[in-house]
Design an enzyme around this catalytic site. Structure first.
Site, PDB file in Angstrom:
ATOM      1  N   HIS A 108       0.770 -13.418  36.025  1.00 51.33           N
ATOM      2  CA  HIS A 108       0.990 -12.032  36.460  1.00 51.33           C
ATOM      3  C   HIS A 108      -0.323 -11.443  36.969  1.00 51.33           C
ATOM      4  O   HIS A 108      -1.398 -12.016  36.759  1.00 51.33           O
ATOM      5  CB  HIS A 108       1.533 -11.179  35.302  1.00 51.33           C
TER       6      HIS A 108
ATOM      7  N   LYS B  71      -1.768  -6.267  34.153  1.00 49.74           N
ATOM      8  CA  LYS B  71      -0.669  -6.273  33.173  1.00 49.74           C
ATOM      9  C   LYS B  71      -1.248  -6.128  31.773  1.00 49.74           C
ATOM     10  O   LYS B  71      -2.246  -6.771  31.428  1.00 49.74           O
ATOM     11  CB  LYS B  71       0.139  -7.574  33.304  1.00 49.74           C
TER      12      LYS B  71
END
Ligand code: NAP
Length: 268
Positions: free
Chosen positions: A155, A159
């Protein structure tokens, strides 16, 4: 054929804009209202660079529901507002399709009870990505035959949580079918802390965080003389829209509120 009338809450947000665009581009759907808190009263189509559609964005949620008489409300707002939006929609006989995350299990039960009473269809789905849901399903199937596996998820670097919700959900699904055992060499030693990733039921989950990545996950299975890789790559929010589109059409046929997009796929 009559078009399905759709109101979009959170129309100014990243997901909401994608929904407005998807609805305007589907001839079987009609955008009847767009609700946003800070865009001002602009034409909804201007939010997504399309020619004017005649729907003016409003910040008055209740008036939008009452006046525009939608069949379906799609909500991608915030955890603070979504419960109120969904309750009001159901009370007005509008089917909710909700992607906003942050419901408690009690809130979902409460909403399911009101929908049941009114025999109204609806869906709350923390993940609308059909590809991600299939990836989890396939990983669960494979784990029956390949009980040694590792999950790697990727990701963006901003995040906050690790591992991702999708990785945790995948691990839970795998654990349901895989006999628990600790993989690898029992004398294994980490020379750098965390090198082998997070531990879950005997297997490992690794979280990569880098700028430029949106959302990807790979589940690698190792067996005698072979490996199997199941991988899903998301590149942008538009990837959620086929799922939202299916959901809008599906809730018209339902008489209850479903939690989890995977249950919609089961009915296809
Ligand atoms: P975002 O860009 O911050 O959008 C949220 C929008 O909701 C903002 O434009 C905000 O407007 C608006 N909003 C807040 N309160 C409102 C209200 N009372 N009435 C109308 N609009 C209101 O966030 P996002 O990335 O689109 O994500 C939205 C939600 O979807 C999050 O909960 C996220 O976790 C979830 N999500 C779900 C999926 C899935 O597959 N289910 C995928 C991605 C994201 P202002 O900025 O003007 O306040």
């Amino acid at each position: 054929m009559e078009r399905i009338r759709v109101a979009v809450a959170g129309a100014g947000g990243r997901m909401g804009r994608e929904v407005v665009k998807m609805v305007l581009q589907d001839d079987t759907l009609e955008l009847t209202a767009a609700i946003a808190s800070s865009t001002g009263p602009v034409d909804a189509a201007s939010l997504v660079g399309l020619p004017s559609c005649g729907v003016t964005v409003t910040n008055d949620f209740t008036a939008a529901l009452v006046n525009s008489k939608p069949d379906v409300l799609v909500d991608f707002t915030t955890p603070n507002t979504v419960m109120e939006h969904t309750t009001l929609a159901i009370q007005h006989g509008v089917r909710p399709v909700v992607g906003t995350t942050g419901f408690t299990p009690e809130q979902i039960e409460e909403l399911q009870a009101i929908c049941k009473e009114k025999e109204l269809g609806g869906l709350i789905a923390p993940n609308f990505s059909i590809g991600a849901i299939l990836m989890m399903r396939f990983a669960q199937q494979a784990a029956k035959y390949f009980p040694d596996l590792e999950i790697i998820e990727y990701h963006g670097d901003q995040k906050l949580d690790a591992p991702s919700g999708t990785a945790v959900k995948t691990a839970e699904l795998v654990a349901q079918v895989r006999a628990e055992h600790k993989q690898g060499n029992p004398n294994e030693e980490e020379k750098i802390e965390g090198a082998r990733g997070g531990y879950y039921n005997g297997f490992r989950i690794h979280s990569v965080r880098l700028p430029g990545i949106f959302a990807q996950q790979e589940v690698i299975f190792g067996g005698n003389g072979q490996t199997l890789r199941i991988r899903h790559d998301s590149y942008e929010r538009a990837g959620y829209m086929p799922g939202v589109n299916v959901a809008i059409k599906k809730v018209m046929q339902l008489d209850q509120l479903i939690y989890g997009f995977e249950h919609i796929l089961d009915q296809e």
